[in-house]
Design a protein around this motif. Structure first.
Motif, PDB file in Angstrom:
ATOM      1  N   GLU A  87      -1.319 -57.160  44.332  1.00 21.14           N
ATOM      2  CA  GLU A  87      -1.341 -56.841  45.812  1.00 21.14           C
ATOM      3  C   GLU A  87      -2.752 -57.566  46.235  1.00 21.14           C
ATOM      4  N   ARG A  88      -3.818 -57.441  45.574  1.00 21.09           N
ATOM      5  CA  ARG A  88      -5.245 -57.778  45.988  1.00 21.09           C
ATOM      6  C   ARG A  88      -5.207 -59.337  46.074  1.00 21.09           C
ATOM      7  N   GLU A  89      -4.578 -60.048  45.211  1.00 22.00           N
ATOM      8  CA  GLU A  89      -4.719 -61.723  44.936  1.00 22.00           C
ATOM      9  C   GLU A  89      -4.564 -62.176  46.298  1.00 22.00           C
ATOM     10  N   ALA A  90      -3.680 -61.834  47.101  1.00 28.39           N
ATOM     11  CA  ALA A  90      -3.488 -62.621  48.448  1.00 28.39           C
ATOM     12  C   ALA A  90      -4.397 -62.562  49.549  1.00 28.39           C
ATOM     13  N   ASP A  91      -5.493 -61.446  49.221  1.00 30.85           N
ATOM     14  CA  ASP A  91      -6.700 -60.968  50.189  1.00 30.85           C
ATOM     15  C   ASP A  91      -7.755 -61.800  49.633  1.00 30.85           C
ATOM     16  N   LEU A  92      -7.825 -62.406  48.586  1.00 35.00           N
ATOM     17  CA  LEU A  92      -9.205 -63.317  48.194  1.00 35.00           C
ATOM     18  C   LEU A  92      -9.427 -64.371  49.073  1.00 35.00           C
ATOM     19  N   LEU A  93     -10.618 -64.546  49.469  1.00 31.97           N
ATOM     20  CA  LEU A  93     -11.133 -65.742  50.432  1.00 31.97           C
ATOM     21  C   LEU A  93     -11.917 -66.563  49.701  1.00 31.97           C
ATOM     22  N   PRO A  94     -11.835 -68.074  50.183  1.00 30.32           N
ATOM     23  CA  PRO A  94     -12.501 -69.210  49.532  1.00 30.32           C
ATOM     24  C   PRO A  94     -14.061 -68.946  49.745  1.00 30.32           C
ATOM     25  N   ALA A 121     -25.577 -61.509  39.784  1.00 31.65           N
ATOM     26  CA  ALA A 121     -25.078 -62.879  40.202  1.00 31.65           C
ATOM     27  C   ALA A 121     -23.746 -63.008  40.758  1.00 31.65           C
ATOM     28  N   PRO A 122     -23.703 -63.999  41.942  1.00 35.73           N
ATOM     29  CA  PRO A 122     -22.379 -63.743  42.435  1.00 35.73           C
ATOM     30  C   PRO A 122     -21.349 -64.535  41.537  1.00 35.73           C
ATOM     31  N   PHE A 123     -20.206 -64.155  41.477  1.00 31.32           N
ATOM     32  CA  PHE A 123     -18.977 -64.569  40.735  1.00 31.32           C
ATOM     33  C   PHE A 123     -18.852 -66.118  41.106  1.00 31.32           C
ATOM     34  N   ALA A 124     -18.135 -66.955  39.750  1.00 33.66           N
ATOM     35  CA  ALA A 124     -17.976 -68.108  40.139  1.00 33.66           C
ATOM     36  C   ALA A 124     -16.905 -68.552  40.941  1.00 33.66           C
ATOM     37  N   GLY A 125     -15.902 -67.743  41.208  1.00 32.71           N
ATOM     38  CA  GLY A 125     -15.229 -67.962  42.358  1.00 32.71           C
ATOM     39  C   GLY A 125     -14.035 -66.924  42.446  1.00 32.71           C
ATOM     40  N   PRO A 126     -12.900 -67.091  43.213  1.00 32.00           N
ATOM     41  CA  PRO A 126     -11.975 -65.804  43.416  1.00 32.00           C
ATOM     42  C   PRO A 126     -11.244 -65.632  42.054  1.00 32.00           C
ATOM     43  N   VAL A 171      -8.933 -71.843  57.027  1.00 33.60           N
ATOM     44  CA  VAL A 171      -8.063 -71.640  55.735  1.00 33.60           C
ATOM     45  C   VAL A 171      -6.726 -71.194  56.188  1.00 33.60           C
ATOM     46  N   ALA A 172      -5.840 -71.791  55.342  1.00 37.33           N
ATOM     47  CA  ALA A 172      -4.281 -71.430  55.475  1.00 37.33           C
ATOM     48  C   ALA A 172      -4.222 -70.039  55.016  1.00 37.33           C
ATOM     49  N   ALA A 173      -3.264 -69.205  55.589  1.00 38.91           N
ATOM     50  CA  ALA A 173      -3.056 -67.921  55.136  1.00 38.91           C
ATOM     51  C   ALA A 173      -2.100 -68.152  53.908  1.00 38.91           C
ATOM     52  N   PRO A 174      -1.790 -67.262  53.225  1.00 41.07           N
ATOM     53  CA  PRO A 174      -0.971 -67.297  51.950  1.00 41.07           C
ATOM     54  C   PRO A 174       0.429 -67.358  52.583  1.00 41.07           C
TER      55      PRO A 174
END
Length: 397
Positions: free
Chosen positions: A84-91, A245-250, A344-347
């Motif tokens: 459910e959360r995967e679609a909420d991730l941002l670039p 430290a910040p994460f490497a990516g989504p 960014v395009a929506a999922p």
């Protein structure tokens, strides 16, 4: 290969004696957790019979207790939540921030879990939102996903909140996205000071309203002067807010969330032995560095159970919460606006319409798909395997 050791097995073996020895001192919530874990995936909860569509091999699968404190049940719950959360991730970059209560307050929290844990959430979230909105810092409205943990690695009482925060926010007028610096979100010293002030001010207000309870070694804190004297030293101490430290990516954010959102006080994978000497398990000693950080501890069985039950949450208490741009009422509109500002395009809606993955293990014999051919009620056993497997595809209860 050693036999696998589980918290459920420890509870089944030592739980009855522990309950008898501590009769009248265990809460209803703790008793329910013990019962749920003991009965998880046993005939006590009923189950179903699965058969392979290809070779006809069959097996019995008992139902899960689905209790949020059960080490075996949180994997499926985490997978559902993450989908459910995967679609909420941002670039954008994501940061990990941790707010921890001092030991002097943790003692109070133990006897007032619902009130003080809730205060921990709210004070930490307000601290982040306030400092982020300040033009001297980020100057933007941010979003937060927060997860409560109440334990240290050795299962001692150690309440703290983990936060996952996108690296930036929406300008106050909503006109643009303001990015944080690549490796810096907000100043932790300023966060610590505001968190300390907000938390202690509201904790004192709860005390003055007579809403806090005190027992045992801290029973004297019911008196106002004693309570204020108890808090006086930590008003001067630095409250450490830890920013990783910040994460490497989504993808790294999802990997982190899968480990933290539905974690319990101890996982079965950390258990090494259970015998007359007690329970042996692995833990991390954060005072050490490198390979020495991994340590082994042996606890008497009663002490192991006691520590596990320290972390039973009050009924209905939400341990995962969202704030700011990610709060429930504003989440959908906020994410749409952020994607618009980031171009960014929506999922795709098609992604959300995909049926959930079937996590039922494949056939051990041929790897084929398993289908349910029979269900049985609590405390019942299934009949013998049918001569010809049917194709009943009903879902597991």
């Amino acid at each position: 290969m050693r036999a696998s050791i589980e918290v459920a097995g420890i509870f089944r073996a030592a739980g009855p004696a522990y309950r008898a020895a501590h009769a009248g001192h265990l809460s209803l919530a703790q008793l329910k957790v013990m019962s749920a874990i003991e009965h998880c995936r046993t005939a006590a909860l009923g189950g179903h019979v699965e058969a392979c569509e290809d070779c006809g091999q069959w097996r019995i699968a008992y139902n899960s207790c689905r209790n949020r404190h059960c080490p075996k049940c949180q994997g499926a719950a985490a997978r559902t939540w993450l989908a459910e959360r995967e679609a909420d991730l941002l670039p954008v970059g994501y940061f990990h921030v941790v707010f921890t209560l001092p030991a002097e307050v943790a003692d109070i929290a133990f006897h007032n879990k619902a009130l003080v844990y809730d205060l921990l959430f709210k004070a930490a979230a307000e601290t982040m939102l306030t400092i982020a909105t300040d033009p001297k810092h980020l100057g933007a409205r941010i979003g937060i996903t927060a997860v409560l943990h109440t334990w240290g690695s050795a299962m001692t009482h150690h309440p703290h909140v983990h936060m996952i925060v996108p690296g930036g926010g929406i300008a106050p007028d909503g006109s643009r996205w303001i990015s944080s610096r690549p490796a810096f979100l907000l100043p932790v010293r300023i966060l610590g000071k505001l968190f300390r002030r907000l938390f202690l001010t509201r904790l004192v207000a709860l005390h003055e309203a007579g809403r806090l309870s005190f027992f045992g070694s801290i029973a004297h804190l019911i008196e106002r002067r004693a309570f204020l004297r108890h808090l006086a030293p930590i008003r001067k101490k630095r409250w450490v807010v830890y920013a990783k430290a910040p994460f490497a990516g989504p993808e790294a954010v999802l990997a982190y969330l899968s480990r933290y959102t539905h974690r319990v006080a101890i996982s079965n994978s950390r258990l090494i032995a259970f015998d007359k000497s007690g329970v042996t398990f692995r833990y991390k000693d954060y005072r050490r560095d490198g390979a020495d950080r991994q340590q082994v501890m042996v606890l008497a069985t009663d002490e192991f159970i006691r520590r596990f039950l320290l972390h039973v949450l009050p009924r209905g208490f939400h341990r995962i919460r969202h704030y700011g741009l990610l709060a429930g009422s504003a989440r959908k509109a906020s994410l749409a606006r952020i994607r618009e500002l980031l171009n960014v395009a929506a999922p795709s809606e098609d992604d959300n319409s995909v049926e959930p993955t079937d996590f039922r293990p494949p056939c051990r014999c041929c790897g084929g798909s398993m289908i349910i051919i029979e269900t049985f009620e609590r405390w019942k056993q299934p009949r013998g395997p049918p001569d010809t497997p049917t194709t009943n595809r009903e879902n597991s209860p």
